[in-house]
Scaffold this motif. Structure first.
Motif: not given
Length: 396
Positions: A155-182
């Motif tokens: 997924m492109p970054e604009y699809a998996f990122r949330y519109a929250i402070p970047e530190a929450l993505y960089r430090q806490e890993g808060i993003r879209v991961y998605g499941f049922h991928g297999t």
């Protein structure tokens, strides 16, 4: 090459044994209600009668040892010893950003799986435990992890990122991961081959007790409905799907604890919350008996799927096929019709007669002149795990 696939849940262990590259399993089975009253095992060698026994299974270690006994049993087994198993493919739910493909399990990989426990507390610990048990039970086998999240790493970054402070993505890993991928990877690959179009634009709709929908372009996931956790997206058996985050703060202000809200949204919502039933078969029965709550829930479920289809058709800038898969997607013709019957603006037209046919093979249920195909593709996560494991070993 004998590859055993292990798909473990909190109280279950499903398995299939393949002699790769054949896609037909030598045997399939499951151990259910592990650690609970009424635990049982099912084991079936292809072409033979199914064996089913109720017996105490205290934990996953006992369950996996029982699997080994069944696989090597003189009467019901298919191998002479554990050493026949050359590789074990493990379904692991969460791989974070660390894994985008099947991965040979090393001590470092295990440490990464452990580090992801907080992101998948119900699944990764059990997946990790089964890896450790398998290393002891099948000491000569190569252990391989196939991650539910891996398919969505494209997924492109604009699809998996949330519109929250970047530190929450960089430090806490808060993003879209998605499941049922297999599952999404398996059925989209099958659909592209059926269409003879490797660059196909597809919407894969996995409808079961857990449900998700994925936009796929040229074999790659470009967006998906589940997010940081499997709670987001479509309405599910007991999960709410998308909800205004302010509802959580409102409930907490009214005296609910964070644990209460977590339990409410994951275990007591979705179809369960709307109807009192989590199984779509029970909801269908209630609806047919005139239950208005069941009728509303059924319509709401289909409505949410249609919303995502519209959004993903826009993301893909066109569409070659819809794919229905998993328990509800493969078997509930009425739900498929309710979803598809108002999608004419996308050139999606269902054939009512084709829709009511039943088969374990891929089938086209769209009208003959429908520009966009509607496909029912039975999913097979265990086969996909076996194939990815085999390809990894063949390439190294």
């Amino acid at each position: 090459m004998h590859i055993l696939v292990i798909n473990s849940g909190s109280s279950s262990l499903k398995y299939q044994l393949f002699a790769m590259p054949s896609d037909q399993p030598l045997c399939v089975g499951q151990v259910e209600r592990i650690g609970l009253d009424g635990s049982f095992v099912r084991h079936q060698v292809t072409g033979a009668d199914r064996l089913e026994r109720t017996e105490p299974i205290a934990d996953h270690a006992v369950g996996l040892q029982r699997v080994l006994e069944l696989l090597s049993d003189p009467v019901s087994g298919v191998i002479s010893s554990p050493d026949v198993i050359e590789a074990i493919g493990h379904r692991v739910v969460h791989g974070g950003e660390s894994f985008a493909s099947a991965t040979r399990i090393t001590p470092a990989v295990k440490e990464t799986i452990k580090a992801l426990f907080p992101l998948a507390p119900l699944h990764n610990p059990i997946n990790y435990l089964c890896i450790e048990i398998a290393e002891t039970t099948f000491p000569r086998a190569t252990q391989i992890a196939v991650f539910d999240t891996a398919f969505h790493q494209t997924m492109p970054e604009y699809a998996f990122r949330y519109a929250i402070p970047e530190a929450l993505y960089r430090q806490e890993g808060i993003r879209v991961y998605g499941f049922h991928g297999t599952s999404h990877r398996y059925v989209s690959k099958k659909a592209a081959a059926w269409l003879n179009k490797p660059d196909a634009k597809l919407i894969s709709i996995h409808l079961g007790n857990g449900s998700s929908i994925t936009a796929v372009r040229a074999g790659q996931s470009v967006d998906t409905s589940m997010g940081f956790s499997p709670l987001a997206g479509l309405v599910m058996g007991t999960r709410s799907g998308d909800i205004d985050p302010a509802v959580i703060f409102h409930l907490i202000s009214r005296g609910y604890s964070p644990d209460d809200v977590n339990r409410l949204l994951n275990k007591q919502s979705g179809m369960q919350g709307l109807t009192g039933f989590s199984d779509m078969r029970d909801i269908r029965k209630a609806m047919e008996a005139g239950d208005q709550a069941a009728t509303l829930a059924y319509e709401l479920y289909a409505y949410r799927v249609r919303k995502y289809i519209g959004a993903y058709a826009a993301i893909l800038n066109g569409l070659d096929a819809l794919i229905f898969t998993a328990g509800i997607g493969e078997n509930d013709a009425t739900m498929r019709a309710m979803i598809c019957n108002e999608l004419a603006f996308l050139n999606i037209y269902l054939d009512p007669d084709k829709n009511t046919t039943s088969s374990r093979q891929i089938r086209d249920i769209s009208a003959t002149d429908s520009p966009v195909k509607i496909l029912v593709v039975p999913t097979n996560e265990e086969l996909e795990i076996a194939q990815q494991s085999y390809e990894l070993l063949q390439s190294t």
